[in-house]
Design a protein around this motif. Sequence first.
Motif, PDB file in Angstrom:
ATOM      1  N   GLU A  49     -26.201  63.716  -4.654  1.00 33.03           N
ATOM      2  CA  GLU A  49     -26.990  63.970  -3.447  1.00 33.03           C
ATOM      3  C   GLU A  49     -26.269  63.446  -2.198  1.00 33.03           C
ATOM      4  O   GLU A  49     -26.179  64.131  -1.181  1.00 33.03           O
ATOM      5  CB  GLU A  49     -28.376  63.332  -3.552  1.00 33.03           C
ATOM      6  N   ARG A  50     -25.721  62.239  -2.324  1.00 31.13           N
ATOM      7  CA  ARG A  50     -25.073  61.654  -1.148  1.00 31.13           C
ATOM      8  C   ARG A  50     -23.900  62.518  -0.683  1.00 31.13           C
ATOM      9  O   ARG A  50     -23.756  62.814   0.516  1.00 31.13           O
ATOM     10  CB  ARG A  50     -24.575  60.234  -1.485  1.00 31.13           C
TER      11      ARG A  50
ATOM     12  N   ARG B  78     -25.007  65.814   0.836  1.00 34.27           N
ATOM     13  CA  ARG B  78     -25.532  65.578   2.186  1.00 34.27           C
ATOM     14  C   ARG B  78     -24.411  65.388   3.186  1.00 34.27           C
ATOM     15  O   ARG B  78     -24.425  65.969   4.279  1.00 34.27           O
ATOM     16  CB  ARG B  78     -26.418  64.322   2.193  1.00 34.27           C
TER      17      ARG B  78
ATOM     18  N   TRP C 165     -26.467  69.894   1.259  1.00 36.22           N
ATOM     19  CA  TRP C 165     -27.603  69.513   0.425  1.00 36.22           C
ATOM     20  C   TRP C 165     -28.815  70.418   0.617  1.00 36.22           C
ATOM     21  O   TRP C 165     -29.393  70.928  -0.336  1.00 36.22           O
ATOM     22  CB  TRP C 165     -27.971  68.053   0.684  1.00 36.22           C
ATOM     23  N   ASP C 166     -29.195  70.629   1.869  1.00 33.76           N
ATOM     24  CA  ASP C 166     -30.412  71.397   2.132  1.00 33.76           C
ATOM     25  C   ASP C 166     -30.327  72.809   1.575  1.00 33.76           C
ATOM     26  O   ASP C 166     -31.335  73.391   1.190  1.00 33.76           O
ATOM     27  CB  ASP C 166     -30.685  71.449   3.643  1.00 33.76           C
TER      28      ASP C 166
ATOM     29  N   LYS D 110     -30.139  72.234  -2.743  1.00 35.39           N
ATOM     30  CA  LYS D 110     -30.864  71.213  -3.511  1.00 35.39           C
ATOM     31  C   LYS D 110     -31.792  71.818  -4.558  1.00 35.39           C
ATOM     32  O   LYS D 110     -32.107  71.163  -5.541  1.00 35.39           O
ATOM     33  CB  LYS D 110     -31.628  70.272  -2.578  1.00 35.39           C
TER      34      LYS D 110
END
Lengths: 289, 264
Positions: free
Chosen positions: B137-138, B141, B146-147, B150
Amino acid sequence: MFEATQLNRRNETTQKLFRLALGGMTGILILPVILILGTLIWKGAPVISFEFLFTGPTKGMTAGGIFPALLGTILLVLVALLASVPLGVAAAIYLSEYAPNNWFTRAINLAIINLAGVPSIVHALFGVGAFVIFFKFGTSILAASLTLAIMTLPVVIVATRESLQAVPEAFREACWNMGATRWQTIRRVVLPNAVTGILTGVILEVSRTAGETAPIMFTGAAFFLPLLPQSVFDQTMALSLHLFVVSTQVPNMPEQLPYGVALVLISLVLLMNSLSIALRMYLRGKKKW
Amino acid sequence: MVIAPPQGVTTTERPVKLGVAGLRIRYGEQTALEGVTLDVYEHEIFGVIGPANAGKTSFLKAINRMDMFNTDMHVEGQITFNGLDTRKVRNVYGLRRRIGVVFPLPVGLPLSVYDNVALSPRLRGEKNRAELDVIVERCLRRAALWDEVKDRLDTLGSMLSGGQQQRLTIARALSQDPELLMLDEFSIAVDPVTTMRIEDVLKELRQEVTIILVTNLVQQARRLADRTAFFLDGRCVEVGVTEDLFTGEVQDQRTRDYVDGRFG
Ligand SMILES: Nc1ncnc2c1ncn2[C@@H]1O[C@H](COP(=O)(O)OP(=O)(O)O)[C@@H](O)[C@H]1O
Ligand SMILES: [Mg+2]
């Protein structure tokens, strides 16, 4: 302004002629295949029955079924696969992923190609010397299968190498750049993407050995055995040898029976081939790049 | 007129991340790049510009010791990373792990989005799923992806659009926790909007990592790079503060010509 010139017309005629000629050649090519399969089915199909497939021969092999030979052939191919796949795949991985491009590697590659051209009777004699006598396996499934394995090793190596080389080099480089070792790259990226190609290619190639007679004749296949083999150290009957025996060695053979044996043998090979082709097509549809 | 050999700008006393001295790269008998002597400072974006075949990609390959995988490629001279000679480091795999690379064409490994980013931690031996989740995730991002992904971390990386794939490779490079990030003409296969997004990402990253930005767009170097080197025909023509190169304060006329788009 679009009328055909004489040159146009001549080109057109030539093109038609060649098309006809090439098509005709292709027709001639498939004629034997149709004839062989047609004859086998025509004459052999009436013999095929549950009894024929699942019981042993009786009355000096002039009656009864072929179960011991069918089972034997399947066993021989399976054990051969078990032996040649690990060895061949390991060798192919080395040659394609590790070996430096020098004269030694090229010599090995040349040797592999030549090995593929060695006649099967020579492999048979090698099998007798190496497995039957030197390693003292006797005439047995093990010796016969290992002989088959040696014989198929070159094609296993070539099929595997082709699958490995189909994986784009960019994947390897991306992986190396992340600090992966060669082996990590092979295990995480190369093999997972080559494994389906390897499997289907190998099954396709090795299943062809089901029809081989010479390499197993002196190393483990018997004319007739009253009992099924109990271990890999026993001899076995095999379809290919059985076909040879019932067609040429036994008097008073009903005419249809050898055709039935041949039909089963060819069906077995075709079945394995089509399975691996189907598997390949299915997996290719799911390919990841 | 004798022009002084290209040298790193010495007005600042910043710590050197990457030191290059007398670098020469050849493939077989053919020299691809020679006479490169420069320093890359910590936390700067160091641009490399130059026309095709100038030796830019070879330069990056030499830094990452990729000559190990190509028997034809020979590297002479010295490259130091954190002051250590990269030819002499005991663990060259450890060296490569600290250097992230992004290629001109995105190389989405034939793995899911998640597995692409988790690959490097897994190579290091990380198996804990929760830990991996955090890293994935990190990095996604930080790569501004990520958006968009996800909800489909399990789809194949190669199913993403070209621009997303390139950001995926950036996320993958970041998952190595690199101290040095090297980008090789990353925008070649990416639309202008994505290019701008990635440029914003790079500006953010400058706080934490050192970046070498090889670019075919001189204006991109101008927008991002603190200092820039100009490579031409296998030689490093000059190294200077980017703004100087673009305002005509150059040591070599060829640099001005290239920057002004008069050849290349
Ligand atoms: N793997 C290779 N083998 C042989 N020559 C190469 C190889 N890679 C690059 N070169 C040569 O090295 C020179 C520099 O190439 P490269 O570093 O790719 O330049 P750039 O990235 O600036 O376009 C070119 O002349 C190229 O032909
Ligand atoms: Mg390049």
